[in-house]
Design a protein around this motif. Structure first.
Motif, short mmCIF file in Angstrom:
data_model
loop_
_atom_site.label_atom_id
_atom_site.label_comp_id
_atom_site.label_asym_id
_atom_site.label_seq_id
_atom_site.Cartn_x
_atom_site.Cartn_y
_atom_site.Cartn_z
N TYR A 53 1.43 3.39 2.19
CA TYR A 53 2.20 3.80 3.46
C TYR A 53 3.73 2.91 3.23
CZ TYR A 53 -2.31 5.22 5.07
OH TYR A 53 -3.66 6.11 5.04
N VAL A 66 5.74 -2.37 6.86
CA VAL A 66 4.93 -1.01 6.98
C VAL A 66 3.47 -1.41 6.28
CG1 VAL A 66 4.22 1.27 6.33
CG2 VAL A 66 6.57 0.74 7.31
N SER A 67 3.44 -2.35 5.14
CA SER A 67 2.34 -2.50 4.58
C SER A 67 1.51 -3.61 5.08
CB SER A 67 2.73 -3.04 3.00
OG SER A 67 3.19 -2.15 2.24
N THR A 91 -0.06 -1.75 8.39
CA THR A 91 -1.20 -0.65 7.92
C THR A 91 -2.20 -1.34 7.08
OG1 THR A 91 -0.13 0.15 6.13
CG2 THR A 91 0.46 1.52 8.16
N ASN A 116 0.88 -1.41 -0.02
CA ASN A 116 0.13 0.03 0.01
C ASN A 116 0.80 1.26 -0.08
OD1 ASN A 116 0.86 0.59 2.82
ND2 ASN A 116 -0.85 -0.90 3.34
N GLN A 139 -6.16 -0.91 8.03
CA GLN A 139 -6.49 0.66 8.09
C GLN A 139 -6.61 1.06 6.47
OE1 GLN A 139 -3.81 0.02 10.22
NE2 GLN A 139 -5.27 -0.32 11.90
N PHE A 140 -6.18 0.16 5.74
CA PHE A 140 -5.98 0.68 4.18
C PHE A 140 -6.79 -0.14 3.06
CE2 PHE A 140 -3.61 1.31 0.14
CZ PHE A 140 -3.83 2.31 -0.03
#
Length: 483
Positions: free
Chosen positions: A423, A466-467, A470, A421, A473-474
């Motif tokens: 982020y 990080v993917s 998060t 994603n 939320q994504f």
């Protein structure tokens, strides 16, 4: 001036200008200026695709800097350089069909277009654009210096005058012809590179009295010159292996190479380009670096490595033939410069100007902006190149590593991993860029490897972690597809 050498070079430049003018007829009558000017209408055939990839990849560092380093390091550097053999294969096999299909679906014209559509993030666009402008600018400067050095050595003109001649020659045909001119001239330039490399290699071997005699001279001077570890025994297996990342697998992350996989017309063209590109890249890279080593007994005592190739050519070949062979490095440098210039211009115009400054710009306004941006960028690089570095190859490899650290995972995992994603992409790009610059400045050979290895590893870990963190939320669902 040696006019018997200069005349063939002038004829070569005239042919290049003619191709630029021919390509400009397509631009003037184009129904899609952006797609034709920056991507050649996505109609490249297999041979042209292979040659434009090779010509863009083969640059001043390959034809001027590479032989110079090999002259000083010996056969160990030739072994290291062959990591480049599979560069085109990696790019087309990893990105290949999927990238071309997705780029058409997104109507992407630049690599940043793809990243914007994939991640739907302004931060990704801005970080990408900044990275391209910073690293490509340094790479272009290396090419401009190489072109000026070549003209300087042939004509005897001062460096500044040679730089001005080279700058004007490149700017004119890129500005009027765009990507189509770049691709068509790359086909001519790639052919010139291959023929020139073969001619110079044969002439060098003959001038040195044959390979056995040259090897005996090298061993007599320093046995390490024929060792895989280099003249100074500093080319360790780990360091040499790390170049498979920098100039092999990592080439997938170079925007100027990746964008070519958007431009071919069908699968047959891609398959043909894989075969032709691998053969040509391997032949040229092996030939030019081997020439650098074999030149040592023929022209001993060269202090400026970047002058080895032009000096050798003028010594071992008749003037007219020397002019034709010297068109090879000129072709390599010009083809790389024009591709990089188009890449940075498209980044500024398409990814910044149209996205954030004037989204509703008319076709004429886009044309005007494209021509002016290309001109200003070219002039800026010429001014920057007025103070040349000692070895252009290191400046070029610095740009390679920086771009790879930023782009390789957002591009590759963006294509093949749906959980990736925006982020993860932004953090990966920032970590890749910052860690690469820090390592390059303070720990250039960390753990005995090239600088690029650890930043690419950190960038991968950052993207994935990080993917995943998060992801909850994504999660966006558009047309029943996970984006």
């Amino acid at each position: 001036m040696n006019w018997l050498v200069i005349v063939p070079l002038l004829l070569f430049l005239i042919i290049i200008f003619f191709i630029g003018y021919y390509a400009n007829t397509y631009i003037r009558h184009s129904n899609s200026f952006l797609q034709d000017y920056f991507l050649g209408g996505r109609q490249l055939g297999g041979f042209v695709l292979a040659m434009t990839m090779m010509a863009t990849y083969g640059s001043a560092s390959s034809f001027i800097g590479g032989p110079g380093i090999a002259y000083n390091r010996g056969l160990g550097w030739v072994l290291l350089s062959m990591a480049q053999l599979a560069a085109g294969y990696f790019v087309l096999m990893v990105l290949g069909k999927k990238f071309a299909i997705v780029a058409r679906k997104y109507k992407a014209i630049t690599l940043v277009d793809f990243l914007k559509a994939r991640y739907k993030s302004d931060a990704v666009v801005l970080v990408s654009a900044l990275s391209i402008i910073v690293f490509i600018f340094s790479s272009m400067a290396a090419q401009w210096v190489g072109g000026a050095r070549l003209i300087e050595s042939i004509t005897g003109l001062p460096y500044t005058s040679a730089l001005f001649i080279f700058g004007v020659a490149v700017l004119v045909y890129v500005i009027i012809g765009g990507f189509r001119a770049v691709a068509l001239t790359d086909a001519v330039q790639g052919s010139v590179m291959l023929i020139g490399t073969i001619l110079l290699l044969v002439a060098t071997i003959v001038a040195g009295g044959g390979l056995p005699n040259i090897m005996a001279d090298l061993v007599a001077e320093n046995p390490n010159l024929v060792s895989p570890f280099g003249a100074q025994q500093d080319l360790t297996p780990l360091y040499v292996s790390s170049f498979w990342i920098l100039v092999g697998v990592g080439v997938v992350g170079l925007p100027q190479i990746a964008v070519r996989t958007m431009s071919y017309k069908d699968s047959r063209a891609m398959h043909r380009a894989i075969i032709v590109g691998t053969i040509v890249i391997g032949s040229v890279m092996l030939g030019m670096h081997l020439i650098g080593v074999l030149a040592r007994p023929i022209i001993p005592g060269i202090e400026v490595g970047d002058s080895v190739m032009p000096i050798l050519t003028l010594k071992v070949l008749p003037p007219v033939l020397a002019g034709l062979v010297l068109a090879a490095p000129m072709a390599a440098i010009m083809s790389t410069v024009d591709s990089l210039l188009i890449l940075v211009s498209s980044t500024v115009v398409k990814d910044i100007y149209l996205n954030y400054i004037r989204p509703n710009a008319t076709e004429n306004q886009v044309k005007t902006a494209s021509f002016w941006v290309t001109t200003v960028l070219g002039v800026s690089v010429v001014l920057f190149a007025l103070s040349p570095p000692d070895f252009i190859i290191w400046l070029n490899l610095f740009a390679f590593g920086g771009l790879e650290s930023v782009f390789i995972w957002p591009v590759v995992l963006g294509l093949y991993w749906k959980k990736g994603n925006k982020y993860g992409a932004v953090c990966s790009m920032v970590v890749g860029m910052s860690s690469y610059i820090l390592f390059d400045r303070f720990y250039p050979t960390a753990f005995g490897m090239h600088t690029v290895v650890l930043p690419i590893l950190f960038s991968l870990l950052t993207y994935v972690s990080v993917s995943l963190v998060t992801a909850k939320q994504f999660v966006l669902v558009e047309n029943n597809e996970l984006v």
